[in-house]
Motif scaffolding. Structure first.
Motif, PDB file in Angstrom:
ATOM      1  N   ILE A   1       0.806  -1.222   0.000  1.00 37.64           N
ATOM      2  CA  ILE A   1       0.000   0.000   0.000  1.00 37.64           C
ATOM      3  C   ILE A   1       0.841   1.275   0.000  1.00 37.64           C
ATOM      4  O   ILE A   1       0.301   2.354  -0.175  1.00 37.64           O
ATOM      5  N   ASP A   2       2.164   1.142   0.193  1.00 41.55           N
ATOM      6  CA  ASP A   2       3.066   2.296   0.188  1.00 41.55           C
ATOM      7  C   ASP A   2       4.237   2.029  -0.746  1.00 41.55           C
ATOM      8  O   ASP A   2       4.679   0.879  -0.872  1.00 41.55           O
ATOM      9  N   PHE A   3       4.769   3.074  -1.333  1.00 42.06           N
ATOM     10  CA  PHE A   3       6.072   2.961  -1.985  1.00 42.06           C
ATOM     11  C   PHE A   3       6.688   4.344  -2.162  1.00 42.06           C
ATOM     12  O   PHE A   3       6.009   5.366  -2.110  1.00 42.06           O
ATOM     13  N   ALA A   4       7.999   4.347  -2.366  1.00 39.90           N
ATOM     14  CA  ALA A   4       8.738   5.572  -2.669  1.00 39.90           C
ATOM     15  C   ALA A   4       9.764   5.231  -3.730  1.00 39.90           C
ATOM     16  O   ALA A   4      10.335   4.135  -3.737  1.00 39.90           O
ATOM     17  N   GLY A   5       9.985   6.176  -4.646  1.00 40.39           N
ATOM     18  CA  GLY A   5      10.934   5.897  -5.704  1.00 40.39           C
ATOM     19  C   GLY A   5      11.116   7.090  -6.619  1.00 40.39           C
ATOM     20  O   GLY A   5      10.857   8.237  -6.240  1.00 40.39           O
TER      21      GLY A   5
ATOM     22  N   ASP B   1      12.154  12.872 -10.742  1.00 36.06           N
ATOM     23  CA  ASP B   1      11.537  13.346  -9.492  1.00 36.06           C
ATOM     24  C   ASP B   1      11.419  12.201  -8.494  1.00 36.06           C
ATOM     25  O   ASP B   1      11.057  11.080  -8.857  1.00 36.06           O
ATOM     26  N   LYS B   2      11.689  12.508  -7.230  1.00 41.58           N
ATOM     27  CA  LYS B   2      11.486  11.544  -6.151  1.00 41.58           C
ATOM     28  C   LYS B   2      10.070  11.732  -5.599  1.00 41.58           C
ATOM     29  O   LYS B   2       9.640  12.868  -5.325  1.00 41.58           O
ATOM     30  N   VAL B   3       9.336  10.629  -5.426  1.00 36.89           N
ATOM     31  CA  VAL B   3       7.932  10.706  -5.022  1.00 36.89           C
ATOM     32  C   VAL B   3       7.604   9.655  -3.969  1.00 36.89           C
ATOM     33  O   VAL B   3       8.321   8.658  -3.805  1.00 36.89           O
ATOM     34  N   VAL B   4       6.498   9.897  -3.268  1.00 31.23           N
ATOM     35  CA  VAL B   4       5.987   8.992  -2.239  1.00 31.23           C
ATOM     36  C   VAL B   4       4.518   8.737  -2.517  1.00 31.23           C
ATOM     37  O   VAL B   4       3.782   9.650  -2.938  1.00 31.23           O
ATOM     38  N   LEU B   5       4.079   7.511  -2.288  1.00 35.81           N
ATOM     39  CA  LEU B   5       2.655   7.200  -2.362  1.00 35.81           C
ATOM     40  C   LEU B   5       2.236   6.430  -1.124  1.00 35.81           C
ATOM     41  O   LEU B   5       2.882   5.452  -0.731  1.00 35.81           O
TER      42      LEU B   5
ATOM     43  N   VAL C   1      -4.305   1.894  -3.186  1.00 40.49           N
ATOM     44  CA  VAL C   1      -3.222   1.224  -3.898  1.00 40.49           C
ATOM     45  C   VAL C   1      -2.759   0.039  -3.044  1.00 40.49           C
ATOM     46  O   VAL C   1      -2.679   0.129  -1.820  1.00 40.49           O
ATOM     47  N   GLY C   2      -2.466  -1.072  -3.686  1.00 44.02           N
ATOM     48  CA  GLY C   2      -2.097  -2.286  -2.953  1.00 44.02           C
ATOM     49  C   GLY C   2      -3.301  -3.086  -2.495  1.00 44.02           C
ATOM     50  O   GLY C   2      -3.156  -4.231  -2.061  1.00 44.02           O
ATOM     51  N   GLU C   3      -4.482  -2.487  -2.596  1.00 45.52           N
ATOM     52  CA  GLU C   3      -5.730  -3.186  -2.275  1.00 45.52           C
ATOM     53  C   GLU C   3      -6.517  -3.439  -3.567  1.00 45.52           C
ATOM     54  O   GLU C   3      -6.681  -4.572  -3.987  1.00 45.52           O
TER      55      GLU C   3
ATOM     56  N   ALA D   1       6.866  -4.340  -6.015  1.00 45.03           N
ATOM     57  CA  ALA D   1       7.340  -4.587  -7.367  1.00 45.03           C
ATOM     58  C   ALA D   1       8.393  -3.541  -7.703  1.00 45.03           C
ATOM     59  O   ALA D   1       8.485  -2.493  -7.052  1.00 45.03           O
ATOM     60  N   GLU D   2       9.188  -3.819  -8.720  1.00 44.46           N
ATOM     61  CA  GLU D   2      10.235  -2.880  -9.101  1.00 44.46           C
ATOM     62  C   GLU D   2       9.686  -1.642  -9.797  1.00 44.46           C
ATOM     63  O   GLU D   2      10.365  -0.615  -9.861  1.00 44.46           O
ATOM     64  N   LYS D   3       8.447  -1.727 -10.312  1.00 48.68           N
ATOM     65  CA  LYS D   3       7.815  -0.571 -10.940  1.00 48.68           C
ATOM     66  C   LYS D   3       6.341  -0.512 -10.556  1.00 48.68           C
ATOM     67  O   LYS D   3       5.728  -1.542 -10.258  1.00 48.68           O
ATOM     68  N   ALA D   4       5.793   0.705 -10.562  1.00 52.02           N
ATOM     69  CA  ALA D   4       4.370   0.902 -10.305  1.00 52.02           C
ATOM     70  C   ALA D   4       3.878   2.020 -11.216  1.00 52.02           C
ATOM     71  O   ALA D   4       4.585   3.016 -11.428  1.00 52.02           O
ATOM     72  N   ARG D   5       2.673   1.848 -11.760  1.00 51.23           N
ATOM     73  CA  ARG D   5       2.059   2.890 -12.588  1.00 51.23           C
ATOM     74  C   ARG D   5       0.782   3.333 -11.889  1.00 51.23           C
ATOM     75  O   ARG D   5      -0.102   2.509 -11.617  1.00 51.23           O
ATOM     76  N   VAL D   6       0.700   4.639 -11.586  1.00 57.85           N
ATOM     77  CA  VAL D   6      -0.398   5.156 -10.768  1.00 57.85           C
ATOM     78  C   VAL D   6      -0.856   6.513 -11.293  1.00 57.85           C
ATOM     79  O   VAL D   6      -0.207   7.118 -12.150  1.00 57.85           O
ATOM     80  N   LYS D   7      -1.951   6.993 -10.745  1.00 58.72           N
ATOM     81  CA  LYS D   7      -2.433   8.331 -11.072  1.00 58.72           C
ATOM     82  C   LYS D   7      -1.545   9.381 -10.401  1.00 58.72           C
ATOM     83  O   LYS D   7      -1.140   9.234  -9.251  1.00 58.72           O
ATOM     84  N   ALA D   8      -1.289  10.459 -11.115  1.00 59.79           N
ATOM     85  CA  ALA D   8      -0.452  11.532 -10.577  1.00 59.79           C
ATOM     86  C   ALA D   8      -1.054  12.130  -9.310  1.00 59.79           C
ATOM     87  O   ALA D   8      -0.321  12.549  -8.402  1.00 59.79           O
ATOM     88  N   ASP D   9      -2.372  12.174  -9.226  1.00 64.95           N
ATOM     89  CA  ASP D   9      -3.041  12.759  -8.052  1.00 64.95           C
ATOM     90  C   ASP D   9      -2.722  11.994  -6.771  1.00 64.95           C
ATOM     91  O   ASP D   9      -2.909  12.534  -5.673  1.00 64.95           O
ATOM     92  N   TRP D  10      -2.300  10.756  -6.884  1.00 63.41           N
ATOM     93  CA  TRP D  10      -2.033   9.947  -5.699  1.00 63.41           C
ATOM     94  C   TRP D  10      -0.641  10.178  -5.121  1.00 63.41           C
ATOM     95  O   TRP D  10      -0.355   9.739  -4.004  1.00 63.41           O
ATOM     96  N   LEU D  11       0.219  10.828  -5.877  1.00 63.51           N
ATOM     97  CA  LEU D  11       1.601  11.010  -5.453  1.00 63.51           C
ATOM     98  C   LEU D  11       1.789  12.325  -4.708  1.00 63.51           C
ATOM     99  O   LEU D  11       1.029  13.276  -4.878  1.00 63.51           O
ATOM    100  N   VAL D  12       2.832  12.370  -3.892  1.00 60.79           N
ATOM    101  CA  VAL D  12       3.323  13.633  -3.339  1.00 60.79           C
ATOM    102  C   VAL D  12       4.828  13.670  -3.548  1.00 60.79           C
ATOM    103  O   VAL D  12       5.487  12.620  -3.563  1.00 60.79           O
ATOM    104  N   PRO D  13       5.400  14.873  -3.719  1.00 58.92           N
ATOM    105  CA  PRO D  13       6.857  14.954  -3.843  1.00 58.92           C
ATOM    106  C   PRO D  13       7.534  14.516  -2.545  1.00 58.92           C
ATOM    107  O   PRO D  13       7.028  14.777  -1.449  1.00 58.92           O
TER     108      PRO D  13
END
Length: 328
Positions: free
Chosen positions: A65-69, A83-87, A92-94, A101-113
């Motif tokens: 449910i969390d990741f940073a990258g 850019d470095k981001v956190v989710l 997500v994850g549910e 996973a080594e990669k994740a594709r998500v909506k931009a609205d879900w991220l924060v810098p």
């Protein structure tokens, strides 16, 4: 790309496997992130369980449910590669594939810098648990809590939320009383800044009287149930409880008398759907108010291979501190 994938067997039960999968299988989204770290929360334990804890809607599924990258590609002007981001949150994850996973594709609205001053590893040592702890501290402050008003109780203090909450509150000058059912964790809680250790058995009782002695200026509660009901009757006048969990049950066998005669407040803390502004506010405070040396002491390093067992461990209350899962 390498990922932890939950797949259903013929019996309808899901099992975790580490696999190499095509990144084209990732769900739709505006931003592709190369995941550097994820973490482990109680919800992750549920998603990793054979029946998905009632959270996973379909299989195959990638939990976390969390990741940073680091942003690898973006169709949204707010983020560019590098850019470095956190989710955290947003299911997500549910419902949506997550961070194991080594990669994740998500909506931009879900991220924060990623806040200045934090690394992606530190951000995942914080994760949803620490983010929730900071939201709880902010809610208590917004309702008038200051160090001068007296001790703050933290239930489930050795867990992920409780550990971060204890460290933040102590760093801000609060007297912190940590509740735990594991006496062997007393030294750990003291190292985080707790000045008092309260045995769970002392406070986990059915309410006998609607009001007891005014003891706590505030509380961050991960337990709910009978313990929360009793704490309401022990709050000082105008004090607040920030409720962040229900490890002790979803029911609340409480009286309205503490609300009517002492003006106490019960504040619900949701980390999943928090608006962007509140997310940034909380992460900015984490970067300044959480001692990084204390955070480091909480970290339990892990790999993807460790995650299935750790998921079972967190459901049985056997995980202390903050698990940080490396994808490299």
């Amino acid at each position: 790309m390498r990922a932890l994938v939950m797949e259903q067997g013929a019996d309808g039960l899901a099992e975790a496997q580490i696999k190499d999968i095509d990144e084209g299988l990732l769900p739709s989204g505006d931003v592709m992130v190369r995941v550097e770290y994820s973490t482990l929360n109680y919800k992750d334990g549920l998603c990793l369980s054979p029946k998905g804890g009632g959270l996973v809607r379909s299989y195959p599924h990638v939990p976390g449910i969390d990741f940073a990258g680091t942003v690898e590609a973006s169709e949204d002007a707010r983020y560019v590669p590098g850019d470095k981001v956190v989710l955290t949150g947003w299911r997500v994850g549910e419902v949506h594939w997550g961070g194991y996973a080594e990669k994740a594709r998500v909506k931009a609205d879900w991220l924060v810098p990623l806040p200045q001053g934090l690394t992606t590893r530190q951000a995942m040592a914080v994760g949803t648990a620490g983010f929730t702890a900071m939201l709880a501290v902010l809610a208590l402050e917004d309702h008038g809590l200051t160090p001068a008003k007296g001790p703050v109780l933290v239930t489930g203090a050795a867990g992920g939320v409780g550990s971060v909450a204890t460290a933040i509150l102590a760093n801000l000058g609060y007297e912190v009383a940590g509740v735990t059912g594991r006496p062997e964790q007393a030294e750990y809680l003291t190292s985080l800044g707790a000045s008092q250790i309260v045995a769970r058995s002392e406070i986990n009782e059915t309410v006998k009287r609607p009001l007891e002695a005014e003891t706590w200026a505030g509380c961050i509660d991960a337990v709910g149930g009978e313990m929360l009901a009793r704490i309401l009757g022990q709050l000082k006048y105008g004090g607040s409880v920030a409720a962040i969990g229900l490890a002790g049950g979803a029911s609340l066998p409480a009286s309205v008398i503490p609300f009517l005669l002492r003006g106490v407040n019960l504040l619900g803390i949701d980390s999943v759907m928090q608006p962007y502004e509140n997310r940034n506010r909380a992460w900015a405070r984490i970067a300044t108010d959480l001692p990084m040396n204390k955070l480091e002491d909480m970290i339990v390093p892990a790999t993807l291979e460790d995650v299935p067992q750790l998921g079972a461990d967190i459901l049985s209350g056997q995980v202390k501190g903050r698990v940080v899962v490396s994808m490299t």
